[in-house]
Design a protein around this motif. Sequence first.
Motif, PDB file in Angstrom:
ATOM      1  N   GLY A   1       0.334  -1.315   1.578  1.00 39.81           N
ATOM      2  CA  GLY A   1      -0.733  -2.545   1.714  1.00 39.81           C
ATOM      3  C   GLY A   1      -0.367  -3.667   1.105  1.00 39.81           C
ATOM      4  N   LYS A   2       0.965  -3.978   1.181  1.00 43.01           N
ATOM      5  CA  LYS A   2       1.503  -5.214   0.507  1.00 43.01           C
ATOM      6  C   LYS A   2       1.801  -6.366   1.705  1.00 43.01           C
ATOM      7  CE  LYS A   2       2.279  -3.015  -3.416  1.00 43.01           C
ATOM      8  NZ  LYS A   2       1.388  -3.435  -4.949  1.00 43.01           N
ATOM      9  N   GLN A   3       1.441  -7.495   1.036  1.00 37.28           N
ATOM     10  CA  GLN A   3       1.390  -8.729   2.171  1.00 37.28           C
ATOM     11  C   GLN A   3       2.734  -9.294   1.822  1.00 37.28           C
ATOM     12  OE1 GLN A   3      -0.696  -9.174   4.523  1.00 37.28           O
ATOM     13  NE2 GLN A   3      -1.565  -7.321   3.890  1.00 37.28           N
ATOM     14  N   VAL A   4       3.966  -8.803   2.602  1.00 33.75           N
ATOM     15  CA  VAL A   4       5.178  -9.585   2.197  1.00 33.75           C
ATOM     16  C   VAL A   4       5.912  -9.620   3.543  1.00 33.75           C
ATOM     17  CG1 VAL A   4       7.348  -9.050   1.550  1.00 33.75           C
ATOM     18  CG2 VAL A   4       5.592  -7.998   0.241  1.00 33.75           C
TER      19      VAL A   4
ATOM     20  N   ARG B   1       3.436   9.573   3.931  1.00 30.07           N
ATOM     21  CA  ARG B   1       3.187  10.571   2.979  1.00 30.07           C
ATOM     22  C   ARG B   1       3.656  10.261   1.568  1.00 30.07           C
ATOM     23  NH1 ARG B   1       5.875  14.682   4.245  1.00 30.07           N
ATOM     24  NH2 ARG B   1       6.688  14.586   6.358  1.00 30.07           N
ATOM     25  N   TYR B   2       5.263   9.941   1.645  1.00 30.52           N
ATOM     26  CA  TYR B   2       5.862   9.560   0.494  1.00 30.52           C
ATOM     27  C   TYR B   2       5.243   8.613  -0.502  1.00 30.52           C
ATOM     28  CZ  TYR B   2       9.777   8.093  -2.452  1.00 30.52           C
ATOM     29  OH  TYR B   2      10.533   7.592  -3.331  1.00 30.52           O
ATOM     30  N   ILE B   3       4.772   7.289   0.515  1.00 34.62           N
ATOM     31  CA  ILE B   3       4.298   6.141  -0.239  1.00 34.62           C
ATOM     32  C   ILE B   3       2.689   6.687  -0.704  1.00 34.62           C
ATOM     33  CG2 ILE B   3       2.921   3.802  -0.052  1.00 34.62           C
ATOM     34  CD1 ILE B   3       5.481   3.277   1.797  1.00 34.62           C
ATOM     35  N   LYS B   4       1.884   7.574  -0.158  1.00 29.70           N
ATOM     36  CA  LYS B   4       0.895   7.809  -0.728  1.00 29.70           C
ATOM     37  C   LYS B   4       1.037   8.401  -2.125  1.00 29.70           C
ATOM     38  CE  LYS B   4      -1.929   7.983   3.566  1.00 29.70           C
ATOM     39  NZ  LYS B   4      -2.513   8.969   4.740  1.00 29.70           N
TER      40      LYS B   4
ATOM     41  N   HIS C   1      -0.337   7.187  -5.229  1.00 28.30           N
ATOM     42  CA  HIS C   1      -1.819   8.042  -5.830  1.00 28.30           C
ATOM     43  C   HIS C   1      -1.452   9.366  -6.057  1.00 28.30           C
ATOM     44  CE1 HIS C   1      -3.772   4.526  -3.942  1.00 28.30           C
ATOM     45  NE2 HIS C   1      -3.061   4.599  -2.641  1.00 28.30           N
ATOM     46  N   GLU C   2      -0.210   9.780  -6.252  1.00 31.54           N
ATOM     47  CA  GLU C   2       0.102  11.125  -6.820  1.00 31.54           C
ATOM     48  C   GLU C   2      -0.665  12.133  -5.681  1.00 31.54           C
ATOM     49  OE1 GLU C   2       2.473  12.161  -8.982  1.00 31.54           O
ATOM     50  OE2 GLU C   2       3.048  10.046  -9.043  1.00 31.54           O
ATOM     51  N   VAL C   3      -0.529  11.967  -4.399  1.00 33.35           N
ATOM     52  CA  VAL C   3      -0.887  12.841  -3.316  1.00 33.35           C
ATOM     53  C   VAL C   3       0.177  13.847  -2.923  1.00 33.35           C
ATOM     54  CG1 VAL C   3      -1.783  12.956  -0.866  1.00 33.35           C
ATOM     55  CG2 VAL C   3      -2.701  11.163  -2.337  1.00 33.35           C
ATOM     56  N   LYS C   4      -0.048  14.941  -2.920  1.00 31.26           N
ATOM     57  CA  LYS C   4       0.815  15.919  -2.589  1.00 31.26           C
ATOM     58  C   LYS C   4       1.629  15.743  -1.507  1.00 31.26           C
ATOM     59  CE  LYS C   4       1.347  21.102  -2.733  1.00 31.26           C
ATOM     60  NZ  LYS C   4       2.421  21.150  -1.697  1.00 31.26           N
ATOM     61  N   LEU C   5       2.872  15.929  -1.240  1.00 29.56           N
ATOM     62  CA  LEU C   5       3.737  15.500  -0.303  1.00 29.56           C
ATOM     63  C   LEU C   5       3.606  16.420   1.039  1.00 29.56           C
ATOM     64  CD1 LEU C   5       7.246  14.684  -1.902  1.00 29.56           C
ATOM     65  CD2 LEU C   5       5.747  13.033  -0.038  1.00 29.56           C
TER      66      LEU C   5
ATOM     67  N   PHE D   1      15.583   9.205   0.993  1.00 32.87           N
ATOM     68  CA  PHE D   1      14.715   8.453  -0.210  1.00 32.87           C
ATOM     69  C   PHE D   1      13.884   9.671  -0.798  1.00 32.87           C
ATOM     70  CE2 PHE D   1      12.465   7.929   3.980  1.00 32.87           C
ATOM     71  CZ  PHE D   1      10.960   8.602   3.567  1.00 32.87           C
ATOM     72  N   GLY D   2      13.708   9.663  -1.926  1.00 37.60           N
ATOM     73  CA  GLY D   2      12.891  10.928  -2.574  1.00 37.60           C
ATOM     74  C   GLY D   2      12.261  10.528  -3.846  1.00 37.60           C
ATOM     75  N   ILE D   3      11.408  11.359  -4.666  1.00 39.15           N
ATOM     76  CA  ILE D   3      10.966  11.286  -5.508  1.00 39.15           C
ATOM     77  C   ILE D   3      11.423  10.883  -6.896  1.00 39.15           C
ATOM     78  CG2 ILE D   3       9.168  12.287  -7.239  1.00 39.15           C
ATOM     79  CD1 ILE D   3       7.904  11.152  -4.551  1.00 39.15           C
ATOM     80  N   ASN D   4      12.707  11.765  -7.029  1.00 33.63           N
ATOM     81  CA  ASN D   4      13.532  11.428  -8.113  1.00 33.63           C
ATOM     82  C   ASN D   4      14.491  10.347  -7.809  1.00 33.63           C
ATOM     83  OD1 ASN D   4      14.241  12.617 -10.702  1.00 33.63           O
ATOM     84  ND2 ASN D   4      16.221  13.338  -9.981  1.00 33.63           N
ATOM     85  N   GLY D   5      14.753   9.453  -8.748  1.00 32.59           N
ATOM     86  CA  GLY D   5      15.901   8.447  -8.664  1.00 32.59           C
ATOM     87  C   GLY D   5      15.339   7.410  -7.953  1.00 32.59           C
ATOM     88  N   GLN D   6      16.394   6.304  -7.655  1.00 32.64           N
ATOM     89  CA  GLN D   6      16.109   5.103  -7.090  1.00 32.64           C
ATOM     90  C   GLN D   6      16.427   5.301  -5.608  1.00 32.64           C
ATOM     91  OE1 GLN D   6      14.478   2.677  -8.471  1.00 32.64           O
ATOM     92  NE2 GLN D   6      14.262   4.256 -10.245  1.00 32.64           N
ATOM     93  N   ASN D   7      15.842   4.293  -4.845  1.00 37.09           N
ATOM     94  CA  ASN D   7      16.156   4.168  -3.291  1.00 37.09           C
ATOM     95  C   ASN D   7      15.570   2.881  -2.715  1.00 37.09           C
ATOM     96  OD1 ASN D   7      13.288   4.888  -2.354  1.00 37.09           O
ATOM     97  ND2 ASN D   7      13.695   6.911  -3.398  1.00 37.09           N
ATOM     98  N   PHE D   8      15.699   2.923  -1.478  1.00 37.65           N
ATOM     99  CA  PHE D   8      15.376   1.658  -0.885  1.00 37.65           C
ATOM    100  C   PHE D   8      13.873   1.212  -0.856  1.00 37.65           C
ATOM    101  CE2 PHE D   8      14.262  -0.865   2.997  1.00 37.65           C
ATOM    102  CZ  PHE D   8      15.073  -1.804   3.005  1.00 37.65           C
TER     103      PHE D   8
END
Length: 285
Positions: A227-230, A274-277, A281-285, A152-159
Amino acid sequence: MKILVTGYTGQLGFDVVHEGLNRGFDMVGVSSRDFNITDEGSVHRFVKEIKPDAIIHCAAYTAVDKAEDDKENCWNVNVEGTKHLASAAKEINAKFMYISTDYIFNGEGETPFIETDEPSPVGYYGLTKYEGEKVVQNLLNDLFIVRISWVFGINGQNFVKTMLRLAENHDELNVVGDQVGSPTNTYDLSRLLIDMIQTNKYGIYHATNEEFCSWAEFASEIFRFAGKQVRVNSISTNEYLTRAVRPKNSRMSKQKLIDNGFELLPSWQDSLNRYIKHLLHEVKL
């Protein structure tokens, strides 16, 4: 050091190029818009013109289900394209790194596959990636083959992005719970690959974030960190049929990394957090 990176528009290629740029290397990121990887002449002309010191080959046909019916295109990209690039690298004496996959194994058992285990792919995509490995080994003496999984990465689609999108209008999801592997952040992975390409520690490596989980466990952690209730219902592979067979066991040992003094990647949980943050929130990886 000038490094040519294929698959620049993909998740890993994008991060590898930017990691190299951050370290001051001359990075050349290319995609199918720059040359046709299945055209031998086009590949050789481009590589000769660029004259890289190293090639990191991230480009691949990765549509696992589609590959079962689109075999010619999959073969041409993953096998013929790899052969053209490896032979071009040999011609100019450039280092060559081929990015492979956990799909080259049969996915049986519960113990991690080691680097010397005999590949036995169960799907066509995995078969072509294994054939790509063999092509590289037949052409080159000094090479890197790096098998990765669940990226999973910033560019493109992933799970991760898919789960976050589904969370917008679902409070319950069914996710496969009997396929186990290591989610891998391409940001972390790219740092390792740039470290590796600077050395002469050639060979076959497995490179993923540390620790293992199922897709259902992965999904649960995605929702927790976001923080998603799923609610995640763990289902069997037999309850979620796909065109291509997925390996149930994608665990891979990273002993070769340890033996050669490379730093292991952080745990997938740390990396996912780190990735989700960063995503939210555009927090640096």
